[in-house]
Design an enzyme around this catalytic site. Structure first.
Site, mmCIF file in Angstrom:
data_model
loop_
_atom_site.group_PDB
_atom_site.id
_atom_site.type_symbol
_atom_site.label_atom_id
_atom_site.label_comp_id
_atom_site.label_asym_id
_atom_site.label_seq_id
_atom_site.Cartn_x
_atom_site.Cartn_y
_atom_site.Cartn_z
ATOM 1 C CB ILE A 164 0.302 -6.696 4.761
ATOM 2 C CG1 ILE A 164 0.705 -6.156 6.144
ATOM 3 C CG2 ILE A 164 -1.008 -6.054 4.284
ATOM 4 C CD1 ILE A 164 1.059 -4.677 6.188
ATOM 5 C CB THR A 242 -3.270 -0.843 2.179
ATOM 6 O OG1 THR A 242 -2.821 -2.102 1.690
ATOM 7 C CG2 THR A 242 -4.771 -0.770 2.128
ATOM 8 C CB ALA A 243 1.932 -0.495 0.063
ATOM 9 N NE ARG A 244 4.961 4.257 4.079
ATOM 10 C CZ ARG A 244 4.301 3.647 5.054
ATOM 11 N NH1 ARG A 244 3.057 3.213 4.860
ATOM 12 N NH2 ARG A 244 4.864 3.478 6.246
ATOM 13 C CG ASP A 268 -5.392 3.632 4.031
ATOM 14 O OD1 ASP A 268 -6.170 4.482 4.508
ATOM 15 O OD2 ASP A 268 -4.560 3.015 4.725
ATOM 16 C CD GLU A 273 0.064 9.152 3.431
ATOM 17 O OE1 GLU A 273 -0.458 8.494 2.530
ATOM 18 O OE2 GLU A 273 0.266 8.712 4.573
ATOM 19 C CG HIS A 291 -1.555 6.153 5.933
ATOM 20 N ND1 HIS A 291 -0.297 6.534 5.534
ATOM 21 C CD2 HIS A 291 -1.402 4.879 6.400
ATOM 22 C CE1 HIS A 291 0.572 5.545 5.757
ATOM 23 N NE2 HIS A 291 -0.091 4.529 6.284
ATOM 24 C CB ILE A 292 -7.518 4.665 8.546
ATOM 25 C CG1 ILE A 292 -8.371 4.227 7.347
ATOM 26 C CG2 ILE A 292 -7.679 6.148 8.829
ATOM 27 C CD1 ILE A 292 -9.876 4.309 7.613
ATOM 28 N N GLY A 293 -4.875 2.256 7.663
ATOM 29 C CA GLY A 293 -4.648 0.807 7.682
ATOM 30 C C GLY A 293 -4.450 0.239 9.084
ATOM 31 C CB SER A 294 -1.994 0.618 11.596
ATOM 32 O OG SER A 294 -1.647 1.990 11.662
HETATM 33 C C1 DGY Z 1 2.888 1.577 8.692
HETATM 34 O O1 DGY Z 1 2.970 1.092 9.825
HETATM 35 O O2 DGY Z 1 3.828 1.597 7.902
HETATM 36 C C2 DGY Z 1 1.583 2.185 8.354
HETATM 37 O O3 DGY Z 1 1.463 2.437 7.008
HETATM 38 C C3 DGY Z 1 1.442 3.467 9.140
HETATM 39 O O4 DGY Z 1 2.448 4.328 8.737
#
Ligand code: DGY
Length: 327
Positions: A164, A242-244, A268, A273, A291-294
């Site tokens: 990523i 966008t990680a954790r 995100d 959360e 949390h909509i990265g994917s």
């Molecule tokens: C992942 O795949 O780790 C995304 O952050 C969704 O949890």
């Protein structure tokens, strides 16, 4: 193929998945689907698990740190519908001989896209701009207010140069950004888009007009974006994650957003959360996403199918492509 007969493996799917994946898993296994998508508690999952050979879970499930230590011994594999696996202990899985798989690759582009959205949204005021229009305050705009921050030509620091991080670097180059990164090891110049490698995180920070968090959540990275790290950033830097959420120290980030040390943040992901630190909601200089990265149909379908591929390989006696545990 495992098939659907009375001897085919039994799989508990904890959350609804994209319809094509639900159809596929039902054709391959004796799969129990969560038709109404009611979140199951950890105890509920544990209570049901003894009837299953495999679990298909996600990072939405609140499994708790000792989940694998206490999961019934009928469960031979846990496939997580996520690339991140910080909600599952690989150590416990190894010691109990339970296989764990994740879903790398298929969400790289979608997550990198959201990272750029956060960079642009945080810098250019997507959140306050949207509110101005909805709340009928557009008329308050002047030539000098409100103003965002430039993105093009700025310096971007990426924490974590995995798939990523590399995809973010690639996209950021199109904005003429100069890229720096910190990771445990350097990657090839081509993969890093010619970014400058810093073996020490602290050495990268003064070079970051933007800092993007793209590393996994591990004991080493948790809380890494703390007061000390933030103080080494240039004044008015912008942070995106966008990680954790737990890689960030919320107290330190909120103080930096309030003082202006950070001009803005785009987030995100959040510690705890979907409950987030309520102070974020009160800040005008944050762009917040749930949390909509994917979260696109194609990506979510590919993730679910990647879980299924891993389950099929496992129950056919092959090594699953995305095995995280010892084979
Ligand atoms: C992942 O795949 O780790 C995304 O952050 C969704 O949890």
């Amino acid at each position: 193929m495992p098939g659907q007969g009375p001897d085919s493996p039994r799989i508990l799917v904890t959350r609804r998945m994209m319809p094509d994946a639900e159809r596929r898993i039902s054709s391959l296994f004796r799969a129990s689907l969560n038709h109404d998508d009611r979140p199951m508690s950890r105890d509920e999952i544990l209570e049901k698990a003894h009837q299953y050979d495999g679990l298909l879970v996600s990072s939405l499930d609140k499994l708790g740190p000792d989940f694998i230590a206490v999961v019934p011994s009928s469960v031979r594999i846990i496939a997580t519908h996520s690339v991140g696996y910080d909600h599952l202990s690989i150590e416990q899985a190894n010691s109990r001989g339970i296989a764990v798989t994740n879903t790398p690759d298929v969400l790289t582009d979608a997550t990198a896209d959201i990272t750029l959205l956060l960079i642009l949204g945080a810098a250019r005021g997507a959140s306050w701009g949207d509110r101005m229009v909805r709340e009928n305050r557009w008329g308050q705009s002047t030539l000098i207010s409100p103003l965002g921050h430039d993105v093009s030509g700025k310096r971007l620091g990426i924490l974590g140069m995995g798939r990523i991080g590399q995809a973010v670097a690639h996209r950021a180059r199109a904005f003429g950004m100069t890229i720096h990164y910190h990771a445990r090891k350097p990657v090839s110049a081509a993969k890093a888009c010619e970014a400058v490698y810093h073996s020490r995180f602290a050495d990268m920070l003064p070079n970051c007009d933007f800092l993007s968090v793209n590393c996994a959540s591990t004991p080493e990275t948790r809380g890494m974006i703390n007061r000390e790290a933030l103080s080494s950033l240039p004044d008015g830097a912008i942070l995106v994650n966008t990680a954790r959420g737990d890689i960030i120290d919320d107290d330190a980030v909120i103080a930096a957003l309030q003082s202006g040390k950070l001009a803005a943040a785009g987030l995100d992901v959040f510690r705890g959360e979907p409950q987030i630190d309520p102070r974020y909601r009160t800040l005008d200089n944050v762009f917040l996403l749930p949390h909509i990265g994917s979260a696109t149909p194609g990506t979510r379908s590919a993730m679910a199918n990647r879980c299924i591929d891993n389950l099929v390989q496992f129950f056919e006696g092959e090594r699953p492509t995305d095995l995280l545990t010892r084979g």
